[in-house]
Design a protein around this motif. Structure first.
Motif, short mmCIF file in Angstrom:
data_model
loop_
_atom_site.label_atom_id
_atom_site.label_comp_id
_atom_site.label_asym_id
_atom_site.label_seq_id
_atom_site.Cartn_x
_atom_site.Cartn_y
_atom_site.Cartn_z
N GLY A 11 24.30 7.42 -30.33
CA GLY A 11 23.25 6.47 -29.53
C GLY A 11 24.35 5.34 -29.17
N ALA A 12 23.95 4.91 -27.46
CA ALA A 12 24.73 3.45 -27.29
C ALA A 12 23.81 3.79 -25.36
CB ALA A 12 25.96 3.73 -26.32
N SER B 190 22.55 8.51 -24.72
CA SER B 190 22.94 7.26 -23.91
C SER B 190 21.85 6.55 -23.31
CB SER B 190 23.98 7.35 -22.60
OG SER B 190 24.79 5.79 -21.83
N TRP B 191 21.15 6.18 -23.75
CA TRP B 191 20.21 5.73 -23.42
C TRP B 191 20.03 4.15 -21.78
CZ3 TRP B 191 17.24 8.27 -26.77
CH2 TRP B 191 17.49 7.95 -28.49
N THR B 192 18.82 4.85 -21.30
CA THR B 192 18.68 3.90 -20.32
C THR B 192 17.45 2.74 -20.82
OG1 THR B 192 17.21 3.55 -18.36
CG2 THR B 192 15.97 5.32 -19.59
N ALA B 193 17.50 1.21 -19.72
CA ALA B 193 16.53 0.25 -20.01
C ALA B 193 16.16 -0.36 -21.21
CB ALA B 193 14.85 0.83 -19.55
N GLU B 194 17.83 -0.37 -21.91
CA GLU B 194 17.33 -1.20 -23.22
C GLU B 194 17.34 -2.84 -23.05
OE1 GLU B 194 19.76 -3.26 -26.62
OE2 GLU B 194 20.26 -3.69 -24.38
N ASN C 135 24.10 4.22 -34.21
CA ASN C 135 24.15 2.78 -32.77
C ASN C 135 25.33 2.30 -32.64
OD1 ASN C 135 22.65 2.04 -30.55
ND2 ASN C 135 22.38 0.23 -31.84
N LEU C 136 25.54 2.24 -31.49
CA LEU C 136 26.89 1.79 -30.70
C LEU C 136 26.24 0.14 -29.82
CD1 LEU C 136 28.43 4.10 -31.74
CD2 LEU C 136 30.36 4.13 -30.85
#
Length: 544
Positions: A316-317, A369-373, A399-400
């Motif tokens: 994930g990033a 690839s995550w949103t709104a981190e 996690n990157l």
């Protein structure tokens, strides 16, 4: 000699260890250049730049032949969000019983925002109450609140944990993991605790060592639109306003109330501490904001496993940055987020390519690839609540987040949260083959383990490996990055970049993930970690 022997042992004991596919630093750098370009405008969620950003990532997965892992056969998981944006100036003042008034300026003196989906925030003549570190931790025998009633009052707290910077031999030293920040030290915990207690607002007193970043980072972060997960009961979960106050300004207000903030900081480290009202002072706040609901997207791709496809190793990033914000002295208002976190997204794209071109692993690989981190890990929180593959059989989450450019490989591999689970033991032999050693977060006071996208899944039990992060201050280069570019327009790609060192770090993660994907091993949280119990509850759902 020892390294050579170890290399042979690893090569013989791990299937395919000597045949690792090659991480390409040029491809990696090309992805960073595209993702951090001005054309994508800083990659703010729910902005016009989200579509081109997430389409680019999905297109790369499609070119590699990875299957869509999102909603309805797509590469996207939709994430509904509430959005609030400050609209116009804020009027903020502190009043004294004797008629004294001090106007406070948004930016130089303090910053405040609201997550409540309303168009105006007004708090009038609210008393201010200092509650030390704002921690209620019965399992550690700590309660800063006593029997104080915070209803309708503004909660003022110190950032970080009660034992932060406690001298050796102090009674509190080590009670909250020493220099390593716990979740209790995070501002998100303090904001949530204020809401649980009915406060009218909460202000965290800023200091750079305790926060882990300078005041400029606070201001730039608070300038962007605020996003939150859509909630059923906003009043119970979010205070009317939350924010930060400059340390010197807080000291001045405490003195006006006849209090010595420095002395109170020391008292707050003891069991004898009790909440203290800033007698005679009240605060009034008034600002307008726009409020609406939007949808954003996590980007999800899967490489199905050949033998146990229902078991998942996850990478994930987060793709988001801050979009556009206050311009710097050079007039640049685009917060490109090149290191944070175009590099991480480029990393999962390159890892996906290497796995797709190599032998099909036994377990499935998922790339997210995550949103709104930057808004509070919201894409990851949404996934944790609505997983696309069962969390109980998610083997691990690698996690990157923030890889530094450069050609020089550091002798250390930073592992954020080192010692929390057994994944360190898989990484260490490969690092040692390269003459490198694992080290824990050199800036543990910043609470990095609780500030990135693996955390929401860790709360649900998924073991996490957060390695080779660049923002930890492990080297002069990373210290300079944190001080001068982190969350600033200067976090931008340029033509001098090379990603050779990052490629070697990614090769380590490739090897760990390959081992996990071709084994029957299930990593575990170590005894005493806060995530072990929830993972143990689902043990029976994981096959040997």
């Amino acid at each position: 000699m020892r390294s050579s022997i170890l290399a042979l042992i690893v090569a013989l004991s791990v299937p395919g260890a000597a045949l690792a596919q090659e991480i390409d630093p040029v491809r990696l750098n090309d992805h960073v250049r595209e993702l951090a370009s001005d054309a994508l405008g800083g990659r703010a969620p729910a902005s016009p730049d989200e579509g081109p950003t997430t389409d680019y990532i999905a297109h790369q997965f499609r070119l590699m032949g990875l299957e869509p892992g999102g909603d309805d056969g797509s590469y996207f998981q939709m994430v509904p969000l509430s959005r609030t944006t400050r609209n116009g100036p804020a009027t903020i003042s502190v009043q004294g019983a004797d008629g004294w008034t001090r106007a406070l300026e948004w930016g130089p003196d303090l910053v405040m925002t609201s997550d409540r989906p309303v168009e105006r925030i007004t708090v009038t003549d609210a008393p201010l109450v200092f509650v030390g570190y704002g921690v209620d931790a019965p399992e550690r025998g700590w309660n800063d609140f006593g029997d104080v009633d915070l209803t309708g009052k503004i909660m003022v707290v110190i950032v970080n944990d009660p034992d932060f910077q406690a001298p050796e031999g102090h009674p509190v030293a080590g009670r909250f993991d020493g220099p390593a920040m716990t979740y209790y030290g995070r501002w998100v915990y303090k904001f949530a605790e204020a809401a649980r207690r009915g406060a009218a607002g909460v202000l965290v007193i800023h200091d750079t060592p305790g926060a882990g970043y300078p005041w400029t980072t606070v201001v730039s972060g608070a300038s962007a639109p605020r996003f939150d997960i859509v909630r059923q009961d906003w009043a119970a979960e979010r205070v009317p306003f939350q924010g930060w106050i400059q340390g010197d300004v807080a000291t001045e207000l405490f003195a006006r109330a006849g209090l010595d903030l420095a002395a109170l900081r020391e008292t707050a480290r003891t069991d004898a501490f009790e909440p203290v009202e800033l007698t005679g002072l009240t605060m009034s706040v008034d600002f307008a904001q726009t409020a609406d609901r939007v949808e954003s997207r996590n980007v999800v791709a899967v490489l199905p496993g050949a033998g146990h496809p229902d078991e998942t190793v996850m990478f994930g990033a987060h793709w988001d940055a801050y979009g556009r914000g206050p311009a710097n002295a050079e007039g640049d208002d685009i917060y490109n987020g090149a290191v944070d976190n175009a590099t991480g997204v480029a990393g999962i794209l390159e890892l996906a390519r290497v796995f797709a071109e190599g032998p099909r692993p036994d377990r499935s690989l998922m790339f997210v690839s995550w949103t709104a981190e930057e808004s509070g890990l919201l894409g990851a929180y949404h996934y944790a609540a609505h997983p696309l593959r069962p969390l109980e059989t998610t083997v691990a989450n690698l996690n990157l987040d923030s890889l530094l450019p450069g050609a020089e490989v550091t002798p250390e591999v930073v592992v954020i949260g080192m010692g929390k689970n057994t994944l360190d033991g898989l990484l260490a032999p490969y690092a040692e083959v390269e003459g490198r050693t694992l080290i824990n977060d050199p800036a543990p006071q910043a609470g990095g383990f609780y500030r990135s996208d693996h955390f929401p899944l860790a709360l649900r039990g998924v073991p996490a490996l957060f390695a080779a992060a660049g923002f930890t201050g492990a080297s002069p280069q990373s210290a300079d990055y944190v001080a001068h570019r982190y969350h600033q327009p200067t976090d931008a790609w340029d033509a001098t970049w090379t990603m050779d060192a990052a490629a070697q770090d990614l090769d380590l993660l490739y090897r760990v993930a390959r081992d996990l994907a071709n084994s029957r091993a299930w990593p575990e949280w170590n005894e005493g970690t806060e995530f072990r119990a929830v993972r143990e509850e689902s043990r029976g759902q994981r096959a040997d």
